[in-house]
Design an enzyme around this catalytic site. Structure first.
Site, PDB file in Angstrom:
ATOM      1  N   GLU A   1       1.694  -4.442  -5.333  1.00 49.66           N
ATOM      2  CA  GLU A   1       0.473  -5.232  -5.393  1.00 49.66           C
ATOM      3  C   GLU A   1      -0.561  -4.492  -6.230  1.00 49.66           C
ATOM      4  OE1 GLU A   1      -1.165  -6.559  -1.738  1.00 49.66           O
ATOM      5  OE2 GLU A   1       0.587  -7.704  -1.154  1.00 49.66           O
TER       6      GLU A   1
ATOM      7  N   GLN B   1       0.722  16.135  -2.262  1.00 53.17           N
ATOM      8  CA  GLN B   1       0.661  15.555  -3.606  1.00 53.17           C
ATOM      9  C   GLN B   1       1.076  16.575  -4.658  1.00 53.17           C
ATOM     10  OE1 GLN B   1      -3.256  13.843  -4.045  1.00 53.17           O
ATOM     11  NE2 GLN B   1      -2.857  12.208  -2.587  1.00 53.17           N
ATOM     12  N   ARG B   2       1.501  16.046  -5.827  1.00 55.64           N
ATOM     13  CA  ARG B   2       1.953  16.851  -6.967  1.00 55.64           C
ATOM     14  C   ARG B   2       3.193  17.677  -6.625  1.00 55.64           C
ATOM     15  NH1 ARG B   2      -1.518  16.671 -11.024  1.00 55.64           N
ATOM     16  NH2 ARG B   2      -0.508  18.466 -12.029  1.00 55.64           N
ATOM     17  N   ARG B   3       4.017  17.137  -5.731  1.00 61.48           N
ATOM     18  CA  ARG B   3       5.264  17.808  -5.375  1.00 61.48           C
ATOM     19  C   ARG B   3       6.467  16.867  -5.481  1.00 61.48           C
ATOM     20  NH1 ARG B   3       3.653  20.618   0.265  1.00 61.48           N
ATOM     21  NH2 ARG B   3       5.922  20.789   0.424  1.00 61.48           N
ATOM     22  N   GLY B   4       6.278  15.694  -6.081  1.00 57.51           N
ATOM     23  CA  GLY B   4       7.380  14.772  -6.288  1.00 57.51           C
ATOM     24  C   GLY B   4       7.574  13.741  -5.195  1.00 57.51           C
ATOM     25  N   TYR B   5       6.746  13.796  -4.132  1.00 60.22           N
ATOM     26  CA  TYR B   5       6.927  12.861  -3.024  1.00 60.22           C
ATOM     27  C   TYR B   5       6.488  11.441  -3.394  1.00 60.22           C
ATOM     28  CZ  TYR B   5       7.828  16.859   0.037  1.00 60.22           C
ATOM     29  OH  TYR B   5       8.361  17.985   0.613  1.00 60.22           O
TER      30      TYR B   5
ATOM     31  N   LYS C   1       6.843   9.827  -6.317  1.00 55.71           N
ATOM     32  CA  LYS C   1       7.958   9.148  -6.983  1.00 55.71           C
ATOM     33  C   LYS C   1       9.083   8.848  -6.004  1.00 55.71           C
ATOM     34  CE  LYS C   1       7.613  10.487 -11.841  1.00 55.71           C
ATOM     35  NZ  LYS C   1       6.591  11.542 -11.764  1.00 55.71           N
TER      36      LYS C   1
ATOM     37  N   CYS D   1       0.857  -1.176   0.000  1.00 54.46           N
ATOM     38  CA  CYS D   1       0.000   0.000   0.000  1.00 54.46           C
ATOM     39  C   CYS D   1       0.893   1.226   0.000  1.00 54.46           C
ATOM     40  CB  CYS D   1      -0.878  -0.028   1.246  1.00 54.46           C
ATOM     41  SG  CYS D   1      -1.711   1.505   1.592  1.00 54.46           S
ATOM     42  N   ILE D   2       0.571   2.212  -0.806  1.00 50.93           N
ATOM     43  CA  ILE D   2       1.412   3.408  -0.900  1.00 50.93           C
ATOM     44  C   ILE D   2       0.511   4.632  -0.978  1.00 50.93           C
ATOM     45  CG2 ILE D   2       1.598   3.186  -3.429  1.00 50.93           C
ATOM     46  CD1 ILE D   2       4.472   4.326  -3.134  1.00 50.93           C
TER      47      ILE D   2
ATOM     48  N   SER E   1      -4.457   2.211  -7.428  1.00 51.76           N
ATOM     49  CA  SER E   1      -5.455   3.274  -7.605  1.00 51.76           C
ATOM     50  C   SER E   1      -5.114   4.058  -8.863  1.00 51.76           C
ATOM     51  CB  SER E   1      -5.456   4.198  -6.386  1.00 51.76           C
ATOM     52  OG  SER E   1      -4.225   4.889  -6.305  1.00 51.76           O
TER      53      SER E   1
END
Length: 568
Positions: free
Chosen positions: A458, A432-436, A438, A424-425, A462
């Site tokens: 797994e 979000q949308r700040r490179g975290y 990746k 789960c990630i 989403s």
């Protein structure tokens, strides 16, 4: 002009009708929605609606004046749906169900999916038809909501790659590439399809993809052409694995074998949500707002917090231990007693203000359960379990003078029989949308490199997770290909195995990414990779924006042998 609801018509749960909402351009639109719940407050009614063709996180309570009663559709009364293995909500698995429907007292309806034998017959082309891979492309385009292209590995005479029991995800290649796009062809058909192998590109770099190794060649062929492989099976959401109680996450589509017979549950625990047991309660958001540190978060999905907390306007969480409290006063009193200023567990990475903490689900059970409750608010494909023992949690934090603030996390099984390195990630919405995202993915593969393994997340991912993984795989593989140097004036050569070993990305994910980028071509008996100028320029632009990277020198991690149960 707003269409008013007709008070003389009683709108009940299950009804469908257009509902007014604002789109991204702030324009009015009337998408079809389903009424999931109705509640009365003093003076008026409120309706909880799910927009049929939209993500569940957009579900909301609406007032009657936003309903278009002229196109109201009442729920149809159907004959009782046959169940498989006695599981409620599961779909029939054989054509006999149509006979049961015809014999019932209720009206006949078109089945939601064709019987199994018909689906198989449609997926088998004749000798004069398109290759199987193109047929799969066309089928996936018709089913644009299905993000996973189901593939099977062809049987071979020699050594083959072990394939997981679950279907290999091809990263939705078929939903992105048109039928006219060149695809790797069988050697026998290369002469006839040469015109489609090389599209018109401006300036291209070409690499030889070594395919003399039997396992690479056969796997690539089976994933792209499916020539003599097993018949592609259509997705059957009703066939789900029974699961043991464990801690939350995401998993593959719970389809164990080609014959549809569920295998025994994995005792190490899986994080997939069993969709066959969805009910009206879990389909609705139950928390209005969460205050976590300096952020207020609006949940996207249901999370099983205690019932008495779901009626509160705001749910308060301690940002360090993640304990949930019912009021600001309770939170302030808790903070005077809470000594944590970082997640429990070992700090295994620190560079600048970014740190990662490794948390054992057995040693820090309360924190792990609270983390899963929070994560469930933003993940729909996972279920929440309370047995966190089989899992490790890696929490990413950002440091300031007040402490280490949670940014996101991923979890993984201590023992995975199917090479899963992420269960789960999640990156929390404020980050979000700040490179975290990746950065979390890159860290998971950095751990796999230290362990000397290849890994894969797994499934199902989403929608946001799928986009992040696609982007990471693409950038990682292109980075390797662009660093290749010519050997004695010849084109550089590389194998699928080489890419997999360098990146720790599983072979199936490497192949599906190459297909998604449309890099693979078959020419004069071998596979070649062709990089167009557009792909190179797009990759360089993307890498300039990617400032956050994992530095392996800052990682202090020693993998454990979890097969020795004493270490649990």
């Amino acid at each position: 002009m707003t269409k008013m609801a007709d008070s003389s018509v009683d709108v009940v749960e299950g009804c469908r009708l257009p509902v007014l909402r604002k789109n991204q351009e702030n324009e009015d639109e009337w998408p079809l929605a389903e009424i999931l719940s109705v509640k009365e407050i003093p003076g008026r009614k409120l309706y909880y609606v799910h927009y049929i063709d939209f993500n569940k996180r957009l579900d909301e309570w609406v007032t009657p004046d936003r309903l278009d009663m002229k196109k109201l559709q009442f729920p149809k009364k159907e004959a009782k749906t046959p169940t498989k293995n006695g599981l409620p909500g599961s779909r029939p698995s054989s054509p006999e169900s149509e006979v049961v429907r015809a014999a019932g007292a209720g009206p006949q309806h078109t089945p939601s999916r064709p019987p199994q034998p018909q689906a198989q017959q449609k997926s088998i082309p004749t000798k004069t038809s398109l290759p199987d891979f193109q047929v799969l492309q066309q089928q996936a385009q018709r089913k644009s909501l299905d993000l996973n292209l189901q593939t099977a590995t062809a049987p071979s005479r020699g050594k083959t790659l072990p394939t997981p029991k679950r279907k290999a995800e091809s990263v939705s290649l078929a939903t992105q590439v048109s039928p006219a796009t060149p695809v790797p062809c069988l050697p026998g058909s290369i002469e006839a399809s040469q015109a489609s192998v090389y599209p018109a590109v401006r300036d291209t770099n070409t690499f030889n993809l070594k395919s003399n190794a039997r396992d690479d060649h056969e796997q690539l062929t089976s994933l792209t052409t499916n020539g003599t492989a097993r018949r592609p099976m259509p997705n059957q959401p009703g066939r789900k694995r029974k699961q043991p109680p464990n801690c939350g996450g995401t998993d593959e589509d719970s389809q164990d074998s080609s014959d549809g017979i569920p295998s025994t549950p994995r005792m190490t625990g899986s994080l997939v949500s069993d969709r066959s047991h969805d009910d009206i309660v879990t389909r609705m958001k139950n928390i209005d707002c969460i205050e976590l540190g300096r952020h207020r978060l609006k949940p996207w999905y249901f999370s099983p917090y205690p019932q008495e907390l779901t009626t509160l306007p705001i749910l308060y969480l301690c940002e360090f231990c993640l304990k949930y409290l019912k009021s600001l006063k309770c939170l302030q009193r808790h903070l005077t007693k809470c000594n944590l200023r970082h997640p429990p567990g070992n700090e295994i990475y620190r560079k600048g203000t970014i740190s990662f903490f490794e948390i054992d689900g057995r040693k820090n059970k309360t924190y792990s359960q609270n983390l899963c409750l929070l994560a469930k608010c933003f993940l729909d494909h996972k279920t929440l379990y309370y047995d966190t023992d089989p899992f490790l949690f890696y929490v990413m934090t950002e440091y300031d003078s007040k402490g280490f603030h949670i940014v996101g996390y991923f979890s993984k099984e201590k023992e995975s029989t199917e090479d899963y390195n992420v269960a789960c990630i999640l990156t929390l919405p404020p980050y979000q949308r700040r490179g975290y995202g990746k950065l979390l993915i890159e860290f998971s593969y950095e751990l796999s490199k230290v362990e000397g393994k290849t890994g894969t997340p797994e499934k199902p991912l989403s929608d946001l997770g799928l986009l992040s993984y696609r982007s990471y795989w693409s950038q990682t593989i292109l980075e390797i290909l662009m660093d290749l140097k010519p050997d004695n004036g010849e084109r550089p050569q590389i194998t699928i195995n080489d890419i997999s070993e360098i990146t720790s990305v599983k072979k199936e994910d490497v192949i599906s990414t190459l297909q998604y980028l449309n890099l693979i071509n078959y020419y004069k008996g071998q596979y070649i990779l062709t990089l167009s100028e557009d792909i190179v320029e797009g990759h360089e632009r993307a890498m300039q924006k990617r400032h956050l990277r994992i530095d392996s020198k800052c990682l202090h991690f020693t993998p454990k042998d979890w097969s020795k149960r004493g270490k649990w």
